[in-house]
Write a protein that holds these residues in place. Structure first.
Motif, mmCIF file in Angstrom:
data_model
loop_
_atom_site.group_PDB
_atom_site.id
_atom_site.type_symbol
_atom_site.label_atom_id
_atom_site.label_comp_id
_atom_site.label_asym_id
_atom_site.label_seq_id
_atom_site.Cartn_x
_atom_site.Cartn_y
_atom_site.Cartn_z
ATOM 1 N N GLY A 1 0.814 -1.206 0.000
ATOM 2 C CA GLY A 1 0.000 0.000 0.000
ATOM 3 C C GLY A 1 0.846 1.254 0.000
ATOM 4 N N GLU A 2 0.235 2.371 -0.448
ATOM 5 C CA GLU A 2 0.897 3.667 -0.455
ATOM 6 C C GLU A 2 -0.082 4.726 0.029
ATOM 7 O OE1 GLU A 2 2.725 4.843 -4.112
ATOM 8 O OE2 GLU A 2 3.354 2.813 -4.623
ATOM 9 N N ALA A 3 0.462 5.798 0.587
ATOM 10 C CA ALA A 3 -0.359 6.935 1.000
ATOM 11 C C ALA A 3 0.436 8.208 0.788
ATOM 12 C CB ALA A 3 -0.777 6.793 2.461
ATOM 13 N N ALA A 4 -0.289 9.306 0.509
ATOM 14 C CA ALA A 4 0.360 10.581 0.220
ATOM 15 C C ALA A 4 0.342 11.535 1.401
ATOM 16 C CB ALA A 4 -0.308 11.245 -0.987
ATOM 17 N N ASP A 5 -0.349 11.180 2.475
ATOM 18 C CA ASP A 5 -0.348 12.002 3.675
ATOM 19 C C ASP A 5 -0.724 11.129 4.858
ATOM 20 O OD1 ASP A 5 -3.332 12.136 4.186
ATOM 21 O OD2 ASP A 5 -3.275 13.090 2.217
ATOM 22 N N GLY A 6 -0.608 11.705 6.051
ATOM 23 C CA GLY A 6 -0.844 10.914 7.248
ATOM 24 C C GLY A 6 -2.264 10.417 7.401
ATOM 25 N N ALA A 7 -3.227 11.247 7.002
ATOM 26 C CA ALA A 7 -4.630 10.842 7.137
ATOM 27 C C ALA A 7 -4.923 9.638 6.251
ATOM 28 C CB ALA A 7 -5.543 12.014 6.773
ATOM 29 N N GLU A 8 -4.429 9.690 5.018
ATOM 30 C CA GLU A 8 -4.606 8.559 4.113
ATOM 31 C C GLU A 8 -3.861 7.333 4.648
ATOM 32 O OE1 GLU A 8 -3.904 7.376 -0.619
ATOM 33 O OE2 GLU A 8 -3.209 9.311 0.152
ATOM 34 N N ALA A 9 -2.736 7.572 5.273
ATOM 35 C CA ALA A 9 -1.941 6.466 5.807
ATOM 36 C C ALA A 9 -2.712 5.660 6.844
ATOM 37 C CB ALA A 9 -0.649 6.992 6.429
#
Length: 213
Positions: free
Chosen positions: A33-41
């Protein structure tokens, strides 16, 4: 055999793509998985259930510190390694205090990054070695009084503590002290238990905070 599951969290898509290619080239590692910010993480990590998270510190919406604190409050959290572009980064030290398993510079050598993922998955911790002393000396400032728990360490445990605080591995300590790695591991476990520390990174922080290096 199932590989080590990794989630990448960074606001730079190109950086994530490069790290994904590196990790996925390894037979024992897998980006899940990948996320572009902490909330998405938070959403990605809780869905993907990775073993290790590579977490950038500075991101929009929610930064890596806030995301790390939230994830480590979950039951059975993943191991989290902070990514930073700065040798001296107080945020990295704060993340380690929260329970992160260490930090790496973003320009770390590829082999070092891969080794770091395997190291934290195995239960140890990693710190960008060249920055360790400056980072914690800068962050810690004046040493705090040594807590009474330190007095409970035996003379041998204090010797092992001092070497571990300098960043030596179990194998390096074993070679220097003429002990088996298993014996060193036992000493480290007892030291961590007596000082109520989670891992070797917190041991390093403890040493610098209390002037024990």
């Amino acid at each position: 055999m199932s590989g080590i599951r990794v989630v990448l969290v960074d606001d730079q898509a190109l950086f994530r793509a490069g790290i994904r290619m590196l990790i996925d080239s390894q037979p024992d590692l897998e980006v899940v998985g990948e996320a572009a910010d902490g909330a998405e993480a938070l959403s990605v990590v809780r869905d993907a259930r990775p073993d290790v998270v590579l977490m950038d510190i500075r991101m929009p919406v929610m930064d890596g510190l806030a995301a790390t604190a939230a994830l480590l409050a979950d039951p059975d959290p993943p191991r989290i390694v902070m990514l930073t572009t700065f040798d001296l980064d107080e945020a990295a030290a704060r993340a380690i205090r929260q329970g992160a398993s260490g930090f790496l510079l973003k320009d770390a050598e590829p082999e070092f990054l891969l080794a770091a993922i395997r190291t934290v998955h195995a239960g140890s911790a990693v710190i960008a070695a060249a920055a360790t002393r400056d980072l914690f000396a800068h962050f810690g400032g004046t040493a705090h009084p040594v807590p009474p728990a330190y007095a409970a360490l035996t003379e041998r445990e204090r010797e092992i503590f001092a070497l571990a605080a300098r960043g030596l591995s179990n194998a390096e300590i074993a070679g220097r002290e003429f002990l088996s790695e298993a014996t060193v591991k036992t000493h480290i476990s007892r030291i961590l238990a007596k000082l109520a520390l989670r891992d070797r990174v917190q041991l390093v922080v403890f040493a610098f905070e209390h002037g024990l290096t």
